[in-house]
Design a protein around this motif. Sequence first.
Motif, PDB file in Angstrom:
ATOM      1  N   LEU A 145      46.327  50.768  37.620  1.00 36.88           N
ATOM      2  CA  LEU A 145      45.700  51.444  38.757  1.00 36.88           C
ATOM      3  C   LEU A 145      44.195  51.523  38.564  1.00 36.88           C
ATOM      4  O   LEU A 145      43.420  51.289  39.510  1.00 36.88           O
ATOM      5  CB  LEU A 145      46.283  52.852  38.913  1.00 36.88           C
ATOM      6  CG  LEU A 145      45.675  53.717  40.020  1.00 36.88           C
ATOM      7  CD1 LEU A 145      45.867  53.072  41.389  1.00 36.88           C
ATOM      8  CD2 LEU A 145      46.281  55.123  40.004  1.00 36.88           C
ATOM      9  N   ALA A 146      43.738  51.832  37.346  1.00 33.36           N
ATOM     10  CA  ALA A 146      42.302  51.927  37.065  1.00 33.36           C
ATOM     11  C   ALA A 146      41.603  50.602  37.358  1.00 33.36           C
ATOM     12  O   ALA A 146      40.528  50.567  37.978  1.00 33.36           O
ATOM     13  CB  ALA A 146      42.083  52.336  35.610  1.00 33.36           C
ATOM     14  N   ILE A 147      42.211  49.503  36.920  1.00 30.85           N
ATOM     15  CA  ILE A 147      41.614  48.176  37.153  1.00 30.85           C
ATOM     16  C   ILE A 147      41.493  47.888  38.646  1.00 30.85           C
ATOM     17  O   ILE A 147      40.447  47.423  39.134  1.00 30.85           O
ATOM     18  CB  ILE A 147      42.461  47.083  36.463  1.00 30.85           C
ATOM     19  CG1 ILE A 147      42.375  47.243  34.934  1.00 30.85           C
ATOM     20  CG2 ILE A 147      41.999  45.695  36.879  1.00 30.85           C
ATOM     21  CD1 ILE A 147      43.342  46.350  34.174  1.00 30.85           C
ATOM     22  N   LYS A 148      42.539  48.183  39.396  1.00 27.33           N
ATOM     23  CA  LYS A 148      42.524  47.934  40.845  1.00 27.33           C
ATOM     24  C   LYS A 148      41.482  48.804  41.551  1.00 27.33           C
ATOM     25  O   LYS A 148      40.805  48.360  42.488  1.00 27.33           O
ATOM     26  CB  LYS A 148      43.918  48.185  41.427  1.00 27.33           C
ATOM     27  CG  LYS A 148      44.974  47.174  40.982  1.00 27.33           C
ATOM     28  CD  LYS A 148      46.351  47.537  41.514  1.00 27.33           C
ATOM     29  CE  LYS A 148      47.428  46.565  41.035  1.00 27.33           C
ATOM     30  NZ  LYS A 148      47.317  45.223  41.618  1.00 27.33           N
ATOM     31  N   LEU A 149      41.347  50.054  41.101  1.00 28.45           N
ATOM     32  CA  LEU A 149      40.372  50.958  41.708  1.00 28.45           C
ATOM     33  C   LEU A 149      38.941  50.522  41.389  1.00 28.45           C
ATOM     34  O   LEU A 149      38.059  50.550  42.261  1.00 28.45           O
ATOM     35  CB  LEU A 149      40.604  52.392  41.200  1.00 28.45           C
ATOM     36  CG  LEU A 149      41.878  53.077  41.696  1.00 28.45           C
ATOM     37  CD1 LEU A 149      42.102  54.379  40.937  1.00 28.45           C
ATOM     38  CD2 LEU A 149      41.803  53.351  43.197  1.00 28.45           C
ATOM     39  N   ILE A 150      38.718  50.110  40.156  1.00 26.74           N
ATOM     40  CA  ILE A 150      37.379  49.629  39.768  1.00 26.74           C
ATOM     41  C   ILE A 150      37.006  48.409  40.604  1.00 26.74           C
ATOM     42  O   ILE A 150      35.866  48.278  41.079  1.00 26.74           O
ATOM     43  CB  ILE A 150      37.348  49.299  38.254  1.00 26.74           C
ATOM     44  CG1 ILE A 150      37.467  50.582  37.436  1.00 26.74           C
ATOM     45  CG2 ILE A 150      36.062  48.557  37.897  1.00 26.74           C
ATOM     46  CD1 ILE A 150      37.728  50.349  35.958  1.00 26.74           C
ATOM     47  N   ASN A 151      37.957  47.501  40.787  1.00 26.13           N
ATOM     48  CA  ASN A 151      37.699  46.294  41.586  1.00 26.13           C
ATOM     49  C   ASN A 151      37.375  46.621  43.036  1.00 26.13           C
ATOM     50  O   ASN A 151      36.726  45.836  43.734  1.00 26.13           O
ATOM     51  CB  ASN A 151      38.900  45.358  41.517  1.00 26.13           C
ATOM     52  CG  ASN A 151      39.059  44.723  40.141  1.00 26.13           C
ATOM     53  OD1 ASN A 151      38.105  44.657  39.369  1.00 26.13           O
ATOM     54  ND2 ASN A 151      40.265  44.266  39.826  1.00 26.13           N
ATOM     55  N   LYS A 152      37.818  47.787  43.506  1.00 28.74           N
ATOM     56  CA  LYS A 152      37.527  48.208  44.878  1.00 28.74           C
ATOM     57  C   LYS A 152      36.261  49.053  44.964  1.00 28.74           C
ATOM     58  O   LYS A 152      35.919  49.571  46.032  1.00 28.74           O
ATOM     59  CB  LYS A 152      38.721  48.994  45.439  1.00 28.74           C
ATOM     60  CG  LYS A 152      39.888  48.090  45.837  1.00 28.74           C
ATOM     61  CD  LYS A 152      40.985  48.890  46.506  1.00 28.74           C
ATOM     62  CE  LYS A 152      42.045  47.964  47.091  1.00 28.74           C
ATOM     63  NZ  LYS A 152      41.542  47.155  48.240  1.00 28.74           N
ATOM     64  N   GLY A 153      35.576  49.247  43.825  1.00 32.15           N
ATOM     65  CA  GLY A 153      34.288  49.924  43.840  1.00 32.15           C
ATOM     66  C   GLY A 153      34.327  51.422  43.582  1.00 32.15           C
ATOM     67  O   GLY A 153      33.309  52.110  43.745  1.00 32.15           O
TER      68      GLY A 153
END
Length: 287
Positions: A145-153
């Motif tokens: 989830l952290a990786i996906k959120l970081i990729n979304k800014g």
Amino acid sequence: EVITLNEKKLLTGSKTEKIIEVIKAWKKIGFRHFDQIAIGHADPRYQILTKLTLAIKITSFNHTIGKTWPIPSRHHTDEYVRLVNEDMNKKRPIPAFQYSPLKDNLIDTALAGSHKIITLTPGGAKNLLADDFCRRWPINNYVELAIKLINKGYIVVISGAKSDEWILPYFSGLNIVNMVGKTDLNQLLYLFSKSDFVVTHDSGPMHLAGMTKCHLIAIFGPTNPYEKIPRRKNVYFFWNHKQYSCCPCYDGKSYAKCSDNICMKEISADDILTKISSINEESADRS
């Protein structure tokens, strides 16, 4: 009047340390007269602390003093009220919790910027007597989830107590803000109040986040969210109890023996991400 004791020594210390902690409590409250004593902990050992007190009425969740464990499916806040007042027919409003955390330069500096802030709390769900791993959302799900959120800014913060530092290697190399072991309770409340979202499972931090106005997303499995979820707006939860006949498996005292908490594992990072996106879209429509 707040009296603090060293719970670690009281419950897991040597015989001498346990005796010393009990004596400390007796020195403070022994032989004092009270209208009522309410023991809000189900472990019967806590009753020892009030043995030398004088009270008109003593109530406890332990059945030996005339009370039962919290009744299943009732919200725990109602059960604590029941400890003090048995007449539950008279509905009383729950007072709003007010807190005034001081601004924290460390947190303000770390969270500076206009991006949305999402705090993840992957640890907790344990105390001195037990480690309830079965109610923790898997750490790999939090990382995904952290990786996906970081990729979304998003600005992604991970929080927790000093004892939660075991989670840090899992987030190694990720562009996250690490607040694990760096906040006291007041600072943690401030961090949650600064966050747009807090994502966690059934744990102490979930209840603290409930005291703020952040969007709280809580993940449940072995426990019933209708007993525990904070009662306010902008609180959401995931619970796949309809898929598993073993949910919930907590009787108010202990959990069923479980080596594979599939009820938690099957809630995916994409499920949480979709929920966050839909909440943001709804907020944008309203504005």
